[in-house]
Every structure is written in C-alpha cells, then in structure tokens.
Scaffold this motif. Sequence first.
Motif, short mmCIF file in Angstrom:
data_model
loop_
_atom_site.label_atom_id
_atom_site.label_comp_id
_atom_site.label_asym_id
_atom_site.label_seq_id
_atom_site.Cartn_x
_atom_site.Cartn_y
_atom_site.Cartn_z
N UNK A 73 0.85 -1.20 0.00
CA UNK A 73 0.00 0.00 0.00
C UNK A 73 0.88 1.25 0.00
N UNK A 74 1.98 1.18 0.74
CA UNK A 74 2.86 2.34 0.81
C UNK A 74 3.42 2.67 -0.59
N UNK A 75 3.82 1.65 -1.32
CA UNK A 75 4.38 1.89 -2.65
C UNK A 75 3.30 2.32 -3.64
N UNK A 76 2.12 1.75 -3.52
CA UNK A 76 1.02 2.14 -4.42
C UNK A 76 0.75 3.64 -4.33
N UNK A 77 0.97 4.19 -3.11
CA UNK A 77 0.67 5.61 -2.90
C UNK A 77 1.91 6.50 -3.01
N UNK A 82 10.17 6.76 -9.79
CA UNK A 82 11.22 5.75 -9.94
C UNK A 82 12.13 5.62 -8.73
N UNK A 83 11.85 6.41 -7.68
CA UNK A 83 12.72 6.34 -6.50
C UNK A 83 12.14 5.48 -5.38
N UNK A 84 10.91 5.00 -5.58
CA UNK A 84 10.33 4.06 -4.61
C UNK A 84 9.79 2.87 -5.38
N UNK A 108 -4.01 -2.44 -11.16
CA UNK A 108 -4.15 -1.06 -11.66
C UNK A 108 -3.20 -0.05 -11.02
N UNK A 109 -2.74 -0.34 -9.81
CA UNK A 109 -2.00 0.69 -9.07
C UNK A 109 -0.48 0.55 -9.16
N UNK A 110 0.00 -0.39 -9.97
CA UNK A 110 1.45 -0.58 -10.08
C UNK A 110 1.88 -0.68 -11.54
N UNK A 111 3.13 -0.31 -11.77
CA UNK A 111 3.80 -0.65 -13.02
C UNK A 111 4.58 -1.93 -12.73
N UNK A 112 4.52 -2.85 -13.66
CA UNK A 112 5.21 -4.13 -13.50
C UNK A 112 6.60 -4.01 -14.13
#
Length: 323
Positions: A73-77, A82-84, A108-112
């Motif tokens: 969740x922290x990374x999604x937000x 590119x730094x997290x 939907x909330x991440x780039x793979x």
Amino acid sequence: MHKTLLALAAMAVTGAALAAYPEKPVTIVVPFSAGGPTDKVARDLAEVMRKNLGNQTVLIENVGGAGGTLGSAKVAKATNDGYTLLLHHIGMATAPALYRTLPYKVLDDFEYVGMINEVPMTLIGRPNLPAGNYAELVKWLEANKGKINLANAGLGAASHLCGLLFQQSLKIDMTTVPYKGTAPAMSDLLGGQVDIMCDQTTNTSSQIEGGKVKAFAVTTLKPLTTPALAKLPTLDSQGLKGFNVAIWHGLYAPKGTPKPVLDQLNAALRNALKDPEFIKRQEALGAVVVTDNRVSPAEHKKFVEAEISKWGPAIKAAGQYAD
Ligand code: ASP
C-alpha cells in the motif's frame, strides 16, 4: 511563450530529469521484516542492480505487517518518480482473495518492472519437536490437535498460503501466530515458542543444513536439486497428493512512473539476473532466477493475473478473510 516552445521547454526539462535518473538513492520497499527470505532476495538484487544504475545507492526499506499488504500500500501511494519500488512475492496475487478491502488494486496501481525468481518452500519444525520425519509429524499433529502453533508472516504471506493449504489437506486446524516476516518467526521457532512453519528455502536452507530445525518436506512437486535440500522428500510423495506451492518474486513501481525510467529499471533488472554471482547465490538458497523472456513487464503482469486466477478459488474455498 509560444505553445510549441513551451511544450519543447517542458520536454527538455523532463528529458534532462530522466537522463539523470537515478540522481539520488532508489528505495526498494520489502513488505516483510529484515533478515527474512524476501529481504534476502532484495538485498542481493539491490547490490547487483546498483551496478546497473550508475552505481547509485539502492536502499532497502522494510515495511512488514498484514501479510505484505502494508508495504504494498505504501508503494502504491508513493511518488511515481522511480525512486520508490516494491519487491514482493506471491502475496501480490493472493491478497485480493484474502482481503475484503485491500487498500490498493494489484493490477491497476502498479507498473510491473519484471519477474525475479521462483523459490520453493519447506515445512519445518522447532528443534525439540518430538518427530523426526513427516510421518511422525502427522502422528504428533493428530495427537496434539488444538495445541499446535503454526507461525506465519500474516494473512497473505507465502507462509500463510502454504500453512493454510497444509491445514486444509490434513483437516487439522492450527493456531496461527502471525509475525511481520518469517525472520522473527524463525527466531521463535528456533526458541521453541512456535511448533511448525512453512517458509521459503531462502530462509530455511541454512537452518536445515546446520541441523538447527526439523525439516519435514519440500512443498513443490519435484524434490530440490540444491545439495543441502536434495534429500528432503516432497509433501506430494508423502501422502498429500498434488500439494504444490512454489513462490516467486517480482519488482514493481507506482502506477504512472515514466516509461523511460521503467525501461531503465527493467534493463537494470535484466542485467542483474544475468550476473553469475547473483545466480550462484540464489541457487545456493534453492531459488531459481527466471529466464530472460519472463523479465518483461508484460509477461510479469500476465503471470500475476494467472496467479490471481489460480489461487483465488482455493483461498475462497478455505474461507479465510480479513477486512
Ligand atoms: N517468508 C515470508 C512469507 O511467508 C515473508 C518474509 O519474511 O520474507 O511470506
């Protein structure tokens, strides 16, 4: 300023910013405790990726809790610059079936960015558990119904999935003891505070090799080739027909991270996975680095989608949810 000039100026700024990437340390969030199996993969990978990112520092931030969903969740937000980044395992695909209200959308909330490796799991027990092999373990579990403590890294963790399927297969309910990762769970297992645990070979192989824990089985269909674990029989061959849990890791960035940055990260990941030292270290821990064709973002996403479809029904059938 003229519109076209403005656009050109903006492009130049973006281009300059991207050309400089990474100009400060990159953080990989590991959604489990330091010293555990996911953390080990991340630290090894960070060391090699750093070399492929102009020697920029790659930091690891451990955000354990709730089976990996807090860190995710922290990374999604997080800011999508590119730094997290997030390094996560199969929990990425099992969480949607386990949580009624997940604070992020897996697809939907991440780039793979790409897949990393596959890691088998093992079933281990506290050193003083009065069972020397799997058959004796089953007898002990039958005799101790209601008193068995099964450690895991929270709902949605790999250890949770494996333990859930194990309990279901044996039809024995156990008391699950959740930790923020299997590093602290391993300490308690070694100390005899909990009885058994399923965990990745990246955490258990050295303890098994050193005779520090009781090792009962490997959870994949095929026995392992790593010398330290080659003698460990599969659950499938010991009565739990078809039992097969192997986990995998992937790298993610927040949705909307610029394409040139993602391309750079993917290239750094691909190169890291070809590093002979990295491959050797992974193999020694029972992990297998994925082949180059699986490191593409599209293949990574396709695989996670397939894993969501694969595990969802089994988890729903087991009826374990969190809000
Ligand atoms: N092995 C843990 C799990 O069960 C995670 C960890 O601590 O790396 O998912």
